[in-house]
Design an enzyme around this catalytic site. Structure first.
Site, mmCIF file in Angstrom:
data_model
loop_
_atom_site.group_PDB
_atom_site.id
_atom_site.type_symbol
_atom_site.label_atom_id
_atom_site.label_comp_id
_atom_site.label_asym_id
_atom_site.label_seq_id
_atom_site.Cartn_x
_atom_site.Cartn_y
_atom_site.Cartn_z
ATOM 1 N N SER A 149 53.449 48.790 21.806
ATOM 2 C CA SER A 149 52.331 49.640 22.387
ATOM 3 C C SER A 149 52.889 50.724 23.205
ATOM 4 O O SER A 149 53.669 51.641 22.805
ATOM 5 C CB SER A 149 51.280 48.704 23.015
ATOM 6 O OG SER A 149 50.296 49.237 23.291
ATOM 7 N N ASP A 178 44.296 48.219 13.396
ATOM 8 C CA ASP A 178 44.785 48.747 14.896
ATOM 9 C C ASP A 178 44.572 50.358 14.936
ATOM 10 O O ASP A 178 44.997 50.970 13.745
ATOM 11 C CB ASP A 178 46.286 48.534 14.872
ATOM 12 C CG ASP A 178 46.972 48.874 16.135
ATOM 13 O OD1 ASP A 178 46.296 49.673 17.202
ATOM 14 O OD2 ASP A 178 48.118 48.968 16.348
ATOM 15 N N HIS A 204 45.917 44.840 17.066
ATOM 16 C CA HIS A 204 46.912 45.357 18.045
ATOM 17 C C HIS A 204 47.393 44.212 19.091
ATOM 18 O O HIS A 204 46.288 43.563 19.453
ATOM 19 C CB HIS A 204 46.259 46.406 19.088
ATOM 20 C CG HIS A 204 47.255 47.262 19.807
ATOM 21 N ND1 HIS A 204 48.049 48.136 19.204
ATOM 22 C CD2 HIS A 204 47.466 47.165 20.998
ATOM 23 C CE1 HIS A 204 48.830 48.454 20.466
ATOM 24 N NE2 HIS A 204 48.387 47.743 21.344
#
Length: 439
Positions: free
Chosen positions: A222, A379, A409
Site C-alpha cells: 500500500s 481494490d 486491499h
C-alpha cells in the site's frame, strides 16, 4: 352470578383465587416483550451497520464486512476525538490501531528479533537462521502500509509477516519504522526509508548481519509499496551506492494521485477498507493539502485540461493504452475541460515522482531491478499496479504480475485469527515463494 373462590394471603389480605402473585425476581411478560423488541432492534441496527453489498467473488465476505465495520468504527471514534479537540484524528486512530495490536520484539529459535536504529531511523530487524553451507544470507528491506499515517513495524500483522519471510527464506528482514503524518509530511517518509536503507547497504553493516550484498531486495504494501517504489527509483540512480538492489516487490502499491477515476477506482469506489474518498484524504494528509480540495480531486478537477503542468504527466498514466480491454471494459476516462488550477498550485507535490512513482520518466524506470507486483481485483489501487507493471515492461524491466481475483486491499497481512482470510494466506505464500525463487 357465579361466586369466585377467595383465599387469604400472608398479612391477612383476601384475594380471588385466580390471582397469581408475581414471584420475586421473575420478569413480567410485558417487560420480557419489551426486552425482545429492544434486542431485535439492536441486532437489526448492528446488521444494517455491518452489512455492505460485496461481489460474490470476494474472499470471506462476511468476515470482510466485520473487519470493515471495525475499522469504520475506529475511524468514527477518532473523528469524534478530533471534533472535540482532544487530538488529531490520525493520531487518535493510530493510537487505537497500535494499542490493539502492538507486539514486542520477541525472538524464537528460528528468528532473532531486535529493535534498533539505522542512522537515526527506528527499525525492527528479523534475522533468520543461515542455511548450512551458506554463511551469507539474503535480505529484504520492508516498508509497512497505512496511508503514510497509520500502523507500525511493531504491530503484530507486520511483525508476523516479516518473521515469516525471515524464517522461510533464512533471511534478514529490516522493517522500517518511518515517521508518520501528522507529525511529519512528504517528503519526510521517503527521506526516512532512503536514509535507513543507505545505512543498511554499507559494507560494514551488511557484514555485521552476514548479508550477501548481491541478494538484497526492497518491498512494501500500500503506502509502503509507494515508498518502496520511490526508494527503488532513488537507489537505482545513486551513483555513489556500490551495492544495488536485486529485486523489488510491491504489494497493492499506491503509485499516483493524478487520476482518481481509473477503472479500478470507478469499480471499487465504495469497496471496504479503502474506498476512494478515504484514499484521496490520505493523499491530502500526506502532502499537507486542504480538505476543501478532496471533492474536486475525486472528479479529477486537479488535472483538468486547463492545468498545463498536469497534462503532460497524465499522458504517462493513460490507462486506455496501459490497461487491457478485460480491465477497461466499458469504463470511460474522466477528463475535465476546466477544473481547479489552485489545487496543483498549492499542492505541487502531486506532480513529484517521489510521491507518485508511476509518473517517473522512462529513463528512470529502465534502471530498476526485477520486479514483483501483487494486485487485487477489489481494490481502488489495482490499476496503479497494473499500469506500473506495463510501464516497467516497456522500459525493459522483468516484471511478475500476480493478480488475485478474490483479493481486497490489505488482505496479505490478514493471515491469523480472528482476521484470517483465505486470500490473505494465499497472497502471502505467493509473495514469499516469488522472493525465494528470485532473491
Amino acid at each position: 352470578m357465579s361466586r369466585r373462590p377467595w383465599q387469604k394471603l400472608a398479612g391477612g389480605l383476601w384475594v380471588a383465587s385466580s390471582f397469581r402473585p408475581q414471584p420475586a425476581g421473575e420478569p413480567s411478560p410485558g417487560r420480557m416483550k419489551s426486552s425482545c423488541v429492544l434486542l431485535t432492534a439492536l441486532v437489526a441496527l448492528a446488521a444494517y451497520y455491518i452489512y455492505i453489498p460485496l461481489p460474490s467473488s470476494v474472499s470471506d465476505p462476511w468476515k470482510l464486512m466485520l473487519l470493515d465495520a471495525t475499522f469504520r468504527t475506529a475511524q468514527q471514534v477518532s473523528n469524534l476525538i478530533h471534533y472535540l479537540g482532544l487530538s488529531h484524528r490520525l493520531l487518535a486512530l493510530n493510537f487505537i490501531i497500535v494499542s490493539l495490536s502492538k507486539k514486542s520484539a520477541w525472538s524464537s529459535a528460528q528468528v532473532k528479533v531486535t529493535d534498533t536504529d539505522f542512522d537515526g531511523v527506528e527499525v525492527r530487524v528479523f534475522e533468520g537462521s543461515p542455511k548450512p553451507g551458506e554463511p551469507l544470507r539474503r535480505s529484504v528491506v520492508y516498508i509497512h502500509g497505512g496511508g503514510w499515517a497509520l500502523a507500525s513495524a511493531k504491530i503484530r500483522y507486520y511483525d508476523e509477516l516479516c518473521a515469516a519471510v525471515a524464517e522461510e527464506l533464512n533471511a534478514v528482514v529490516v522493517s522500517i519504522e518511518y515517521r508518520l503524518v501528522p507529525k511529519v509530511y512528504f517528503p519526510a517518509q521517503i527521506n526516512d526509508v532512503v536514509r535507513a536503507t543507505k545505512y543498511f547497504l554499507q559494507p560494514e553493516v551488511l557484514h555485521k548481519y552476514s548479508v550477501d550484498p548481491d541478494r538484497i531486495g526492497i518491498s512494501g504494501d500500500s503506502a509502503g509499496g509507494n515508498l518502496a517504489a520511490a526508494l527503488g527509483q532513488q537507489i537505482s540512480q545513486d551513483a555513489n551506492l556500490k551495492n544495488k538492489l536485486k529485486v523489488q516487490a510491491l504489494i497493492y502499491p499506491v503509485l499516483q494521485a493524478l487520476d482518481f477515476n481509473t477503472p479500478s477506482y470507478q469499480q471499487n469506489v465504495n469497496s471496504p477498507i479503502l474506498p476512494r474518498y478515504v484514499m484521496v484524504k490520505y493523499w491530502v494528509d500526506y502532502l499537507k493539502g486542504n480538505y476543501d480540495f478532496v471533492e474536486a480531486m475525486t472528479v479529477n478537477n486537479h488535472t483538468s485540461l486547463d492545468v498545463e503542468e498536469a497534462v503532460a504527466l497524465r499522458a504517462r498514466l493513460n490507462w486506455t493504452a496501459l490497461l487491457p480491454p478485460s480491465v477497461t471494459k466499458n469504463y470511460k476516462p474522466v477528463v475535465q475541460t476546466t477544473g481547479n488550477a489552485r489545487i496543483i498550485q498549492e499542492i505541487p507535490q502531486l506532480l513529484d515522482a517521489r510521491s507518485a512513482p508511476l509518473i517517473a520518466d522512462q529513463k528512470v524506470l529502465q534502471h530498476l531491478p526485477k520486479t514483483y507486483i501483487l494486485t487485487c481485483e477489489h481494490d481502488v489501487l489495482r490499476d496503479d499496479g497494473l499500469m506500473y507493471a506495463k510501464r516497467l515492461e516497456s522500459a525493459g524491466v522483468e516484471v511478475t504480475l500476480d493478480h488475485f481475483e478474490d483479493g481486497f486491499h490489505g488482505c496479505m497481512i490478514f493471515t491469523s485469527w480472528p482476521t484470517n482470510f483465505s486470500v490473505g494466506i494465499r497472497t502471502r505464500n505467493s509473495y514469499i515463494k516469488w522472493l525465494d525463487q528470485n532473491l
